[in-house]
Design a protein around this motif. Structure first.
Motif, PDB file in Angstrom:
ATOM      1  N   TYR A  80       0.832  -1.210   0.000  1.00  0.00           N
ATOM      2  CA  TYR A  80       0.000   0.000   0.000  1.00  0.00           C
ATOM      3  C   TYR A  80       0.866   1.259   0.000  1.00  0.00           C
ATOM      4  O   TYR A  80       0.682   2.163  -0.816  1.00  0.00           O
ATOM      5  CB  TYR A  80      -0.912  -0.041   1.225  1.00  0.00           C
ATOM      6  CG  TYR A  80      -1.742   1.209   1.437  1.00  0.00           C
ATOM      7  CD1 TYR A  80      -2.911   1.406   0.719  1.00  0.00           C
ATOM      8  CD2 TYR A  80      -1.366   2.161   2.379  1.00  0.00           C
ATOM      9  CE1 TYR A  80      -3.684   2.545   0.915  1.00  0.00           C
ATOM     10  CE2 TYR A  80      -2.128   3.298   2.590  1.00  0.00           C
ATOM     11  CZ  TYR A  80      -3.292   3.493   1.860  1.00  0.00           C
ATOM     12  OH  TYR A  80      -4.050   4.613   2.060  1.00  0.00           O
ATOM     13  N   PRO A 130      -0.920  -4.188  -7.195  1.00  0.00           N
ATOM     14  CA  PRO A 130      -1.123  -4.210  -5.740  1.00  0.00           C
ATOM     15  C   PRO A 130      -1.045  -5.648  -5.214  1.00  0.00           C
ATOM     16  O   PRO A 130      -1.472  -6.595  -5.888  1.00  0.00           O
ATOM     17  CB  PRO A 130      -2.526  -3.630  -5.561  1.00  0.00           C
ATOM     18  CG  PRO A 130      -2.757  -2.820  -6.808  1.00  0.00           C
ATOM     19  CD  PRO A 130      -2.061  -3.575  -7.894  1.00  0.00           C
ATOM     20  N   ALA A 188      -5.736  -4.136  -0.205  1.00  0.00           N
ATOM     21  CA  ALA A 188      -4.902  -2.965  -0.488  1.00  0.00           C
ATOM     22  C   ALA A 188      -5.418  -2.232  -1.728  1.00  0.00           C
ATOM     23  O   ALA A 188      -5.472  -0.994  -1.760  1.00  0.00           O
ATOM     24  CB  ALA A 188      -3.449  -3.388  -0.682  1.00  0.00           C
ATOM     25  N   GLU A 245      -8.469   0.048  -1.142  1.00  0.00           N
ATOM     26  CA  GLU A 245      -8.118   1.287  -0.461  1.00  0.00           C
ATOM     27  C   GLU A 245      -7.427   2.261  -1.414  1.00  0.00           C
ATOM     28  O   GLU A 245      -7.630   3.468  -1.337  1.00  0.00           O
ATOM     29  CB  GLU A 245      -7.217   0.992   0.733  1.00  0.00           C
ATOM     30  CG  GLU A 245      -7.953   0.483   1.947  1.00  0.00           C
ATOM     31  CD  GLU A 245      -9.006   1.466   2.439  1.00  0.00           C
ATOM     32  OE1 GLU A 245      -8.631   2.575   2.881  1.00  0.00           O
ATOM     33  OE2 GLU A 245     -10.206   1.136   2.356  1.00  0.00           O
ATOM     34  N   LEU A 246      -6.627   1.729  -2.310  1.00  0.00           N
ATOM     35  CA  LEU A 246      -5.958   2.574  -3.304  1.00  0.00           C
ATOM     36  C   LEU A 246      -6.964   3.177  -4.281  1.00  0.00           C
ATOM     37  O   LEU A 246      -6.770   4.284  -4.789  1.00  0.00           O
ATOM     38  CB  LEU A 246      -4.910   1.749  -4.055  1.00  0.00           C
ATOM     39  CG  LEU A 246      -3.707   1.286  -3.218  1.00  0.00           C
ATOM     40  CD1 LEU A 246      -2.942   0.177  -3.938  1.00  0.00           C
ATOM     41  CD2 LEU A 246      -2.783   2.463  -2.919  1.00  0.00           C
ATOM     42  N   TYR A 259      -4.720   3.764   6.393  1.00  0.00           N
ATOM     43  CA  TYR A 259      -5.164   2.530   5.742  1.00  0.00           C
ATOM     44  C   TYR A 259      -6.258   1.869   6.566  1.00  0.00           C
ATOM     45  O   TYR A 259      -6.133   1.728   7.794  1.00  0.00           O
ATOM     46  CB  TYR A 259      -3.990   1.576   5.594  1.00  0.00           C
ATOM     47  CG  TYR A 259      -4.351   0.242   4.967  1.00  0.00           C
ATOM     48  CD1 TYR A 259      -4.643   0.153   3.614  1.00  0.00           C
ATOM     49  CD2 TYR A 259      -4.394  -0.925   5.725  1.00  0.00           C
ATOM     50  CE1 TYR A 259      -4.971  -1.054   3.032  1.00  0.00           C
ATOM     51  CE2 TYR A 259      -4.715  -2.143   5.152  1.00  0.00           C
ATOM     52  CZ  TYR A 259      -5.018  -2.208   3.803  1.00  0.00           C
ATOM     53  OH  TYR A 259      -5.339  -3.400   3.229  1.00  0.00           O
TER      54      TYR A 259
END
Length: 763
Positions: A375, A401, A406, A409-410, A504
């Motif tokens: 991340y 990723p 992860a 969230e990105l 995160y």
């Protein structure tokens, strides 16, 4: 700046370093008021406490470990389960995670990948395991997120099995060692030395974890400073690094050839476990007030600069600054050294042409996998590329990723949008780029990657067929900086970037909805699902009283990687079919190997049916005539001497944990390897678990390619643990030599003489 200490050291209260010299005891008494005994201080390391907790033997010097969990991916798990199943396994005794991150693309020419995946799902249901579907997570991302625990030990059949930054000692090994754990046996080794890695200070903006990792690798690889040892990360600098930064350094410790790694833990690690919904899995790990390390790597983080590992090894490092200051000379030097590693004299390799008008231009950038696809790394790359463009020329960039949690969230925080808007291709969780199954560079391309390795036979290169690409390792930040300049090599520290990492939030429901967790729920009524190209292991013969081996490949390179022993990439389509996979053995290093091995194997197959080997061919008639002329062997019964092939390599086994590097030789009739030394413990273990004798040759070999070596009474020599084993080179003349095998445990002796691990447990 990275400094190696030439003595052991004492560490006081986790901070102060005292060299082990005649004044050490006096200094420690003055500072702590306590006496310092080395043996007691050695028990003060974090590694010691974890190993002690997992050791089932009463001998601290000879460990017999049982792990808390196991993990494999879809290049290795079929063979492991087949081995354990053939040896009598009825259930997985500990959690066993089966991920599908190496062969998640459509297969061509061999096993259909989904056949293996369905085999794994059925095995998870039958034996009680965890099945992670394709593209959901790469193996190490999943285990960090879901399986790590402070004080835990995890064994994985991938060489980059490293979760030390999360307080978990993890070990990457060949499949045979996982099969032993599945059979409730132990992992045996002499207690490893522990090397402290003292991190001081804080990295400057633009310096990332790959820069730190490569700087360490460059210092410790060639001199074997940490080989087969534990790297224990300590010092105030640890607390200045975010957890994902630590994870990215930690996974690269594999490239130092260390055995495992462990880090002290702190509030940042506690927060990591809280975010991942597992606060109970955290506990503080730190050295005792007085701890002793067998050596120390001192790293001043503030002095680390953006670094590049040039072809063809992670230890071939330069700072980007020095490379850019003298591009033509360094590129010419690297190009010359690289050509020396490639056996094909006709191959063209031109790195100098990448220098144009004093600048170095690369063709491809990649951020992926367990080292690059975290991340934090991807957010940093997005910070650099936000509002910019990678250009529409030759240069391309992809980002993978490490997991779907992860990835989501990105997406939410806009990092994916920023990358895609700049021209970056954002892909799924997949390990393929690390071994040539994704974003494979074109011939002669120069690729910069935040991945784990840059060996000459990876990433799709086939030097023996004239296909070559050059991969350099760099940090995600400098790769993004280079992308921002359209492929002109650029260190991230050259840019004025505002780095901002949004908090995160881990979305566990992504796994809850798709991952099958059968731990503790084995159901033996479930039938395993076999695709047509999933085959059982062939019958392997047990060791005979005497042995006759032919040296059919002779490799003098300083190091021979597992990718040269059994190539990655295209071979993966046959990973579940031992005989088909064996056809690729040494195919990129010695294309004649397979044919020669099969020819020798025919002698052995006939011997096993009762034929007299001394009568099988004119070649063998001459060999046995010379053997019987040796005093004491005139009445040798040739039927009691197994016949097989062997290879000599100066230092084989660097790289992947894939047991196929050994098993493919074995199914083609190999009985042994001959080596000056073995690059890693895991390759030597793979040889032993497949019944192959890991012979050591002292000094310059006296035998040559295509000569036979006769080893009388070899079975007795192995069982007796003889330090020196008498052998005879049977060439134009007969010459006596001495071989050795190093220390073997009682089980290892029995496995070798049984012929392989499967035979051993069947017996």
């Amino acid at each position: 700046m990275v400094k190696l200490y030439d003595t052991g050291v004492y560490l006081l209260s986790g901070k102060e370093i005292v060299c082990d010299d005649p004044h050490a005891a006096e200094q420690i008494k003055h500072k702590t008021g306590k006496q310092a005994a080395i043996e007691q201080a050695k028990r003060g390391t974090i590694a010691y406490s974890i190993l002690k907790a997992h050791n089932t033997s009463s001998d601290e010097a000879k460990l017999q470990l049982k792990f808390d969990a196991l993990t494999s991916h879809d290049i290795t798990y079929v063979g492991i389960i087949q081995t354990a199943r053939a040896s009598g396994m009825t259930e997985f005794p500990v959690p066993y995670v089966l991920t599908n991150c190496h062969n998640s693309l459509c297969a061509v020419g061999g096993t259909i990948n989904e056949d293996d995946h369905m085999f794994a799902l059925s095995a998870a249901k039958k034996y009680g395991g965890v099945y992670v579907p394709a593209n959901l997570a790469v193996i190490h991302s999943y285990n960090r997120e879901m399986m790590s625990k402070c004080g835990r030990m995890i064994l994985g059949s991938d060489s980059h099995t490293r979760y030390g930054a999360l307080g978990t000692m993890a070990v990457g090994e060949g499949g045979g060692e996982l099969a032993k754990q599945l059979l409730r046996k132990t992992y045996d080794l002499a207690a490893p030395a522990v090397i402290g890695v003292y991190l001081a200070g804080k990295p400057q903006p633009g310096v990332g974890p790959q820069d730190v990792a490569l700087s360490i690798i460059g210092k410790v690889y060639d001199n074997s400073y940490v080989k087969n040892k534990v790297m224990e990360f300590i010092g105030d600098g640890v607390y200045n690094l975010d957890v994902e930064f630590r994870n990215s350094i930690d996974v690269m410790t594999t490239e130092t050839t260390c055995w495992s790694s462990i880090w002290c833990t702190d509030e940042k690690v506690r927060h990591y476990y809280e975010v991942h919904g597992r606060p109970e899995d955290y506990r503080e790990l730190k050295p005792a007030e007085i701890a002793y390390y067998d050596g120390l790597v001192y790293v001043d983080l503030a002095k680390i600069k953006p670094t590049i590992a040039m072809p063809f090894h992670p230890s071939n490092i330069y700072t980007i600054e020095e490379l850019k200051a003298n591009p033509l000379d360094i590129m010419h030097k690297v190009q010359t050294e690289a050509r020396q590693q490639i056996d094909n004299p006709d191959i063209t390799l031109d790195l100098v042409s990448k220098v144009r008008n004093g600048e170095i231009y690369v063709d491809q950038g990649l951020v992926a996998g367990c080292s690059g696809g975290t991340y934090d790394n991807i957010v940093a790359a997005a910070n650099i590329l936000d509002g910019q463009s990678t250009g529409n020329g030759v240069f391309t960039m992809s980002v993978y990723p490490g997991s779907q949690p992860a990835y989501i969230e990105l997406v939410k925080n806009g990092a994916v949008a920023a990358l895609m808007d700049a021209g970056v291709i954002v892909r799924e969780a997949f390990c393929g780029p690390c071994f040539g199954a994704g974003d494979t560079p074109a011939n002669q391309e120069f690729s910069i990657r935040h991945t784990t390795r840059n060996f000459p036979n990876r990433e799709g290169s086939k030097p023996n067929e004239g296909q070559i690409s050059c991969v350099a390792l760099m940090d995600a930040r400098s790769i993004a900086a280079t992308a921002r300049n359209g492929g002109k090599l650029t260190a991230a520290t050259e840019l004025d970037t505002h780095y901002h990492t949004p908090a995160y939030a881990f979305n566990r429901s992504i796994y809850d909805k798709r991952v099958y967790n059968g731990v503790g729920k084995a159901d033996l009524s479930v039938e395993l699902k076999f695709g047509p190209n999933i085959k059982d292991w062939p019958v392997i013969p047990s060791l005979t009283d005497h042995l006759l081996i032919k040296v059919i490949s002779y490799i003098t390179d300083p190091v021979t990687t597992t990718d040269e022993l059994i190539p990655s990439g295209e071979t993966s389509a046959f990973r579940s079919n031992p005989l088909r996979l064996a056809e690729f053995t040494l195919s990129r290093k010695d294309p004649a190997y397979v044919g020669k091995a099969k020819a020798v194997q025919q002698y052995e197959l006939k011997r096993e049916t009762g034929e007299d080997p001394s009568l099988l061919s004119e070649e063998l008639k001459k060999v046995y005539a010379k053997i019987k002329a040796i005093p004491g062997y005139a009445r040798l019964d040739a039927k009691k001497a197994g016949i097989g092939s062997t290879i000599f390599a100066s230092k084989p086994g660097d790289g992947s944990a894939r047991e196929q590097a050994a098993s493919c030789q074995r199914v083609l009739g190999a009985w042994a390897n001959l080596a000056g030394e073995y690059a890693t413990k895991r390759y030597r273990s793979n040889l032993i678990n497949w019944g192959m004798i890991p012979f050591l040759v002292n000094g310059e070999p006296k035998f040559r390619k295509d000569e036979y070596i006769f080893i009388p009474d070899v079975k007795a020599a192995i069982l007796d643990g003889r330090k020196e084993i008498k052998a005879f080179i049977v060439g134009e003349n007969v010459q006596e030599i001495s071989l050795s095998v190093g220390d073997l445990t009682s089980d290892e002796k029995d496995i070798i003489t049984a012929g392989c691990l499967i035979n051993y447990y069947r017996e």
